[in-house]
Scaffold this active site. Sequence first.
Site, PDB file in Angstrom:
ATOM      1  N   GLU A  93     110.891  51.141 126.935  1.00 18.94           N
ATOM      2  CA  GLU A  93     109.733  51.896 126.275  1.00 18.94           C
ATOM      3  C   GLU A  93     109.952  51.871 124.629  1.00 18.94           C
ATOM      4  O   GLU A  93     110.903  52.215 124.370  1.00 18.94           O
ATOM      5  CB  GLU A  93     109.578  53.415 126.587  1.00 18.94           C
ATOM      6  CG  GLU A  93     109.097  53.529 128.229  1.00 18.94           C
ATOM      7  CD  GLU A  93     108.571  55.001 128.335  1.00 18.94           C
ATOM      8  OE1 GLU A  93     108.386  55.643 127.564  1.00 18.94           O
ATOM      9  OE2 GLU A  93     108.694  55.236 129.495  1.00 18.94           O
ATOM     10  N   GLU A 118     113.727  58.871 132.595  1.00 23.74           N
ATOM     11  CA  GLU A 118     113.897  59.827 131.376  1.00 23.74           C
ATOM     12  C   GLU A 118     114.544  61.125 131.986  1.00 23.74           C
ATOM     13  O   GLU A 118     113.890  62.182 131.593  1.00 23.74           O
ATOM     14  CB  GLU A 118     112.706  60.122 130.576  1.00 23.74           C
ATOM     15  CG  GLU A 118     112.225  58.881 129.837  1.00 23.74           C
ATOM     16  CD  GLU A 118     111.206  58.995 129.015  1.00 23.74           C
ATOM     17  OE1 GLU A 118     110.424  59.941 129.223  1.00 23.74           O
ATOM     18  OE2 GLU A 118     110.726  58.076 128.108  1.00 23.74           O
TER      19      GLU A 118
END
Length: 383
Positions: free
Chosen positions: A314, A213
């Site tokens: 995710e 991320e």
Amino acid sequence: MRRREFIQNTLGGIAVLATANVSGLALGQQTSTNSPVVPQPDTRNSLFSKLRGVNLGAWLVLEKWMTPDTYRGSDATDEYTLCDTLGAKAKSRLDKHRETFITARDFRWIKNCGLNAVRLPVGYWALEAPKPYVECSRFIDFALDQCQKNDLKLVLDLHGAPGSQNGWDHSGRAGPINWPDPQNVQETLRVLESFAQKYGNHPALCGIELLNEPRPTVPLDILQQFYQDGYTRVRKYLKPDAAVVIHDSFRPLAWKNFMRQPVFSNVVLDTHLYQCFDEQAKSRSAVQQLAFSLDRKTSLDKMQDEELPTVVGEWSLSLPWHAMSGLSSLQKESTTRGYAGTQLLNYEGTRGWFFWSYKLEQPSEWDFRHCVERGWLPSNFAV
């Protein structure tokens, strides 16, 4: 909850990108001239061919909202400040958490549930532990060995980088984003090479994720060069059929013509998909949430057709409270099951998926075991 706040401003942009004309994007070109030419395995038979798994979140990289007991007696908000506050006591507290939060029984449960993989978030401090962090390499060894015993694959995910790649608590230290500094980028590459050198030949390792991320504000040219350099650093230690995973930085359609064969082999694009943070998501009804979830297949197909093999690294069953407002208990249960079903329907069309997360101290829609036990998710994923 700082870990998730970033999506508030990014998911809306992703929805726009999913329908935008991207044919004119001049992004993601292969510019590296010194990258190795690697023999091209058949990716259909790679170790990353189809993974169904869970993240072992809040284990080796702490997140206060997931395991608040670890932070008891402290106002710390992230792992760095907790370790700094505890000082010499940090090691005993973190070791106890890591010895008890995930055990051999958990890996057996994951296997018995029909899953075949785990994604393991680690910080850059895992092997060497610059102060004030606590080293945790023995737990990485434990995870890999447990995966081997239970016929599970493991993706080693660099969740926190020097200087922080996103400024959020799950990078180890919340605050400024100093990762793009050249010194921090080079240190990240060194750490990745250390991970690859130590674990690259382990039978259970099926991939290394170079960086989790990175915030969309990180300049794309810096990030793309880092990914190419990171590939060069780790590929020489990995089995040919193991993957090098790159996160899309919440720019899912910016990777056209990037790190493709034949120069690069077994590169997988990771995207994270949630529907509970941005303002548009908060305004959708339950029916609209399910429709939006189904519509995501279009952008996922586009990523795989025009960019790289894709994994959803995710996702969860969490929806904004507004979506459930005014619904009966039965309707709420049906919505949660439906949300689980629409996501699995789409994500099964990718190279794989990993639920966030395997367990929390307080059961919720983020807790995989709880979701299975409530019947929101299937009890057997091996069907």
